[in-house]
Write a protein that holds these residues in place. Structure first.
Motif, PDB file in Angstrom:
ATOM      1  N   ASP A 455      49.708  27.872  29.100  1.00 34.95           N
ATOM      2  CA  ASP A 455      48.338  27.906  28.593  1.00 34.95           C
ATOM      3  C   ASP A 455      47.334  27.930  29.738  1.00 34.95           C
ATOM      4  N   LEU A 456      47.644  27.233  30.814  1.00 33.44           N
ATOM      5  CA  LEU A 456      46.743  27.148  31.959  1.00 33.44           C
ATOM      6  C   LEU A 456      46.596  28.494  32.676  1.00 33.44           C
ATOM      7  N   VAL A 457      47.704  29.228  32.847  1.00 35.30           N
ATOM      8  CA  VAL A 457      47.647  30.467  33.644  1.00 35.30           C
ATOM      9  C   VAL A 457      47.391  31.717  32.814  1.00 35.30           C
ATOM     10  N   MET A 458      47.443  31.618  31.479  1.00 35.87           N
ATOM     11  CA  MET A 458      47.284  32.824  30.655  1.00 35.87           C
ATOM     12  C   MET A 458      45.955  33.541  30.883  1.00 35.87           C
ATOM     13  N   PRO A 459      44.813  32.849  31.028  1.00 32.36           N
ATOM     14  CA  PRO A 459      43.573  33.594  31.299  1.00 32.36           C
ATOM     15  C   PRO A 459      43.636  34.428  32.576  1.00 32.36           C
ATOM     16  N   ILE A 460      44.339  33.940  33.592  1.00 33.51           N
ATOM     17  CA  ILE A 460      44.487  34.709  34.830  1.00 33.51           C
ATOM     18  C   ILE A 460      45.353  35.931  34.574  1.00 33.51           C
ATOM     19  N   LEU A 461      46.491  35.724  33.909  1.00 31.60           N
ATOM     20  CA  LEU A 461      47.396  36.842  33.610  1.00 31.60           C
ATOM     21  C   LEU A 461      46.696  37.902  32.773  1.00 31.60           C
ATOM     22  N   ASN A 462      45.969  37.460  31.759  1.00 27.66           N
ATOM     23  CA  ASN A 462      45.277  38.417  30.887  1.00 27.66           C
ATOM     24  C   ASN A 462      44.211  39.186  31.647  1.00 27.66           C
ATOM     25  N   SER A 463      43.488  38.482  32.514  1.00 25.11           N
ATOM     26  CA  SER A 463      42.440  39.142  33.292  1.00 25.11           C
ATOM     27  C   SER A 463      43.036  40.174  34.241  1.00 25.11           C
ATOM     28  N   TRP A 464      44.109  39.817  34.929  1.00 22.77           N
ATOM     29  CA  TRP A 464      44.729  40.744  35.877  1.00 22.77           C
ATOM     30  C   TRP A 464      45.358  41.933  35.155  1.00 22.77           C
ATOM     31  N   GLN A 465      45.914  41.681  33.977  1.00 25.31           N
ATOM     32  CA  GLN A 465      46.529  42.773  33.225  1.00 25.31           C
ATOM     33  C   GLN A 465      45.476  43.758  32.738  1.00 25.31           C
ATOM     34  N   SER A 466      44.314  43.255  32.382  1.00 24.66           N
ATOM     35  CA  SER A 466      43.257  44.131  31.878  1.00 24.66           C
ATOM     36  C   SER A 466      42.514  44.856  32.998  1.00 24.66           C
ATOM     37  N   ARG A 467      42.673  44.353  34.233  1.00 26.56           N
ATOM     38  CA  ARG A 467      41.991  44.965  35.379  1.00 26.56           C
ATOM     39  C   ARG A 467      42.997  45.207  36.506  1.00 26.56           C
ATOM     40  N   PRO A 468      43.821  46.259  36.406  1.00 25.88           N
ATOM     41  CA  PRO A 468      44.775  46.537  37.490  1.00 25.88           C
ATOM     42  C   PRO A 468      44.051  46.710  38.819  1.00 25.88           C
ATOM     43  N   SER A 469      44.655  46.190  39.873  1.00 23.79           N
ATOM     44  CA  SER A 469      44.023  46.250  41.189  1.00 23.79           C
ATOM     45  C   SER A 469      44.022  47.674  41.723  1.00 23.79           C
ATOM     46  N   MET A 470      42.857  48.066  42.260  1.00 24.94           N
ATOM     47  CA  MET A 470      42.727  49.388  42.861  1.00 24.94           C
ATOM     48  C   MET A 470      42.956  49.334  44.378  1.00 24.94           C
ATOM     49  N   SER A 471      43.185  48.122  44.915  1.00 28.09           N
ATOM     50  CA  SER A 471      43.256  47.975  46.374  1.00 28.09           C
ATOM     51  C   SER A 471      44.672  47.782  46.905  1.00 28.09           C
ATOM     52  N   PHE A 472      45.682  47.778  46.029  1.00 33.19           N
ATOM     53  CA  PHE A 472      47.053  47.540  46.487  1.00 33.19           C
ATOM     54  C   PHE A 472      47.597  48.764  47.217  1.00 33.19           C
ATOM     55  N   PRO A 473      48.420  48.558  48.273  1.00 34.22           N
ATOM     56  CA  PRO A 473      48.730  47.273  48.913  1.00 34.22           C
ATOM     57  C   PRO A 473      47.552  46.794  49.761  1.00 34.22           C
ATOM     58  N   ASN A 474      47.373  45.465  49.833  1.00 29.98           N
ATOM     59  CA  ASN A 474      46.221  44.920  50.561  1.00 29.98           C
ATOM     60  C   ASN A 474      46.602  43.890  51.626  1.00 29.98           C
ATOM     61  N   TYR A 475      47.899  43.786  51.939  1.00 29.23           N
ATOM     62  CA  TYR A 475      48.295  43.028  53.133  1.00 29.23           C
ATOM     63  C   TYR A 475      49.594  43.608  53.669  1.00 29.23           C
ATOM     64  N   SER A 476      49.759  43.531  54.956  1.00 26.72           N
ATOM     65  CA  SER A 476      50.943  44.103  55.595  1.00 26.72           C
ATOM     66  C   SER A 476      52.030  43.056  55.733  1.00 26.72           C
ATOM     67  N   ALA A 477      53.250  43.501  55.798  1.00 28.28           N
ATOM     68  CA  ALA A 477      54.373  42.595  56.030  1.00 28.28           C
ATOM     69  C   ALA A 477      54.159  41.848  57.339  1.00 28.28           C
ATOM     70  N   ASP A 478      54.598  40.584  57.366  1.00 31.32           N
ATOM     71  CA  ASP A 478      54.496  39.697  58.527  1.00 31.32           C
ATOM     72  C   ASP A 478      53.085  39.157  58.745  1.00 31.32           C
ATOM     73  N   SER A 479      52.219  39.286  57.737  1.00 29.91           N
ATOM     74  CA  SER A 479      50.895  38.658  57.802  1.00 29.91           C
ATOM     75  C   SER A 479      50.937  37.381  56.967  1.00 29.91           C
ATOM     76  N   TRP A 480      49.787  36.727  56.817  1.00 30.79           N
ATOM     77  CA  TRP A 480      49.701  35.554  55.956  1.00 30.79           C
ATOM     78  C   TRP A 480      49.062  35.890  54.604  1.00 30.79           C
ATOM     79  N   GLY A 481      49.045  37.181  54.266  1.00 28.71           N
ATOM     80  CA  GLY A 481      48.510  37.562  52.966  1.00 28.71           C
ATOM     81  C   GLY A 481      47.195  38.312  53.082  1.00 28.71           C
TER      82      GLY A 481
END
Length: 509
Positions: A455-481
């Motif tokens: 119940d706590l994370v569903m609003p995040i999941l729903n928001s991300w599902q409705s707004r697919p990211s246009m910036s992926f990929p956005n970090y390189s391997a061996d970074s901190w994100g």
């Protein structure tokens, strides 16, 4: 034999998915190590099931090879294996066919007849989630009159794909089993350092007066992985970092840090306090999701001198996937103890280092009496609980550096498992399997706890599902994100903590 093992009645472990990776890497090695350490009862049996046609001897031979590769105790000694191996059986079967459960019942009945006593039966569902309802129903319908005190069913994660599916699975299980029979497993809760969080908090009078909003500035929980998704692309593309890690593992760690002291150490009392935390956590709206949750997906890069592909280039991956491989969320627990204290949770793959760390950042001293030049390296006090790769609890404090002048620097007071104990810590699955045998559900999730987390994370999941990211990929391997993760915490004036490599962190006060 360990004295506790004498209190355990004859036990049958039925492992659905006996030919799978989880049994090979974790379950059978854990049972073997419990056997070596004398924790199994004298009368026990392990029945592996799978669709592959194998004889008992072929199955044993395969498990021996797995033990030699994955057991913490190293290669199996012949004398020990000759005693352990005969307890293993195999049944080739299709879980969708009722006859499979009848054959299992006959095998168990034959063992009980041989032992001259009824056995506890532990059904371990080491299978894909879509088979959980099928197997749970098949077990219950094949012998509905079995004493509920003798039957336990262990459900691996993921427990549901969202709130609706988790509720549906809970309702199905409740139809056939009592809650005391259901063991929803989260292997993180079996890790030695995780269990020590409760001991550290509630067995030491020095910590409890400090454990609140008056003294703690913020809390960080980071579980970072250097590996990519590997062969799990099929599963991971429908899951993502938020579902795979934060909804279960990281929220469980948060509950241990934030929970109120239980009245006693009984399973339901401890789990009640964890549910209290989840219910007190501030819920998200579509507007607050944008402010409090960020995501990322790794691109190609280099790790330890080897070139690695981006997520979309992994074998079997969708080349336009918007699945997040990194997630960071800021939570608040709205109660008297924690009001206004942010809890920052992050997890990701293909990051610079694999580590699981909880950091409690304390507030600064109210007034600094030392001249600025004496405290150039001044740092607020921190309590750092390292779960892996090293197991330690360290309190970082200010101390005077040796010498004639007054110079302050940060030193660590360390409880290090390697330096304190000579005995090897058990694997998480050893702890959890033993607790299942003992009927102790303290380290297992209750149905309402699972639903509150979803119940706590569903609003995040729903928001991300409705707004697919246009910036992926956005970090390189061996970074901190991704940079957005740094911005999330920097807006509040903080930064993500990382634990120094062990060789560089041996200072003790």
């Amino acid at each position: 034999m360990n004295t506790t093992a004498h209190t355990i009645p004859p036990t049958v472990f039925v492992i659905f998915g006996g030919t799978g990776d989880l049994n090979a890497r974790k379950l059978s090695p854990a049972l073997y190590n419990l056997f070596l350490d004398g924790w199994l009862p004298e009368q026990f049996a392990i029945i592996g099931t799978g669709r592959t046609k194998l004889t008992d001897e072929e199955f044993r031979k395969n498990l021996l090879a797995d033990l030699n590769q994955f057991s913490r105790s190293g290669k199996a000694k012949k004398e020990a294996w000759d005693k352990f191996g005969p307890h293993i059986q195999y049944q080739a079967s299709d879980v969708k066919v009722p006859a499979a459960y009848e054959e299992l019942s006959q095998r168990i009945a034959a063992l009980e007849k041989e032992w001259g006593a009824p056995a506890n039966i532990i059904y371990y569902l080491a299978v894909a989630p879509e088979f959980f309802p099928v197997i749970a129903t098949g077990i219950a319908e094949s012998h509905p009159d079995t004493d509920p005190n003798r039957v336990r069913i262990v459900i691996e994660k993921p427990f549901g794909h969202d709130l609706e599916s988790a509720r549906a699975l809970n309702q199905l299980l409740a139809k056939h089993y009592e809650e005391k029979q259901i063991y929803r497993i989260d292997h993180y809760l079996g890790k030695e350092t995780v269990q020590n969080i409760m001991a550290f908090r509630f067995a030491n009078a020095i910590m409890e007066p400090l454990w609140n909003r008056n003294n703690i500035e913020h809390v960080q929980i980071s579980v970072t992985e250097q590996l990519g998704v590997g062969e799990r692309t099929g599963y991971y593309d429908g899951s993502g970092a938020l579902r795979d890690m934060i909804q279960n593992h990281l929220l469980q760690l948060l509950c241990l840090v934030a929970m109120e002291p239980p009245v006693n150490f009984t399973a339901d009392e401890v789990r009640n306090r964890k549910v209290d935390v989840l219910r007190a956590m501030r819920r998200f709206t579509p507007e607050t999701v944008r402010e409090a949750a960020v995501r990322g997906q790794y691109g190609a890069g280099w790790i330890e001198g080897q070139q690695v592909p981006g997520y979309r280039e992994e074998p079997g991956a969708n080349p336009t996937s918007s699945t997040e491989t990194f997630a960071a969320v800021k939570f608040f627990v709205d109660n008297w103890r924690w009001q206004g204290v942010p809890f920052y949770l992050r997890t990701g793959k293909r990051l610079h280092r694999s580590a699981s760390i909880i950091t409690i950042q304390f507030k600064d001293v109210p007034h600094v009496i030392f001249p600025a030049e004496t405290a150039e390296g001044w740092r607020k006090n921190r309590l750092i609980i390292s779960i892996q790769p090293e197991m330690s609890i360290r309190l970082q404090v200010q101390a005077k550096r040796p010498g004639l002048d007054m110079m302050l620097n940060t030193v660590d007071m360390v409880f290090d498992y390697d330096g304190t104990y000579t005995t090897e810590a058990p694997e998480a699955y050893e702890t959890l399997l033993l607790d299942t045998m003992l009927g102790d559900q303290t380290l297992f999730m209750r149905g309402d706890q699972v639903e509150e987390a979803w119940d706590l994370v569903m609003p995040i999941l729903n928001s991300w599902q409705s707004r697919p990211s246009m910036s992926f990929p956005n970090y390189s391997a061996d970074s901190w994100g991704p940079e957005v993760a740094e911005a999330l915490i920097a807006r509040d004036g903080y930064h993500w903590f990382t634990l120094p490599l062990k060789d560089n962190s041996k200072k003790k006060a």
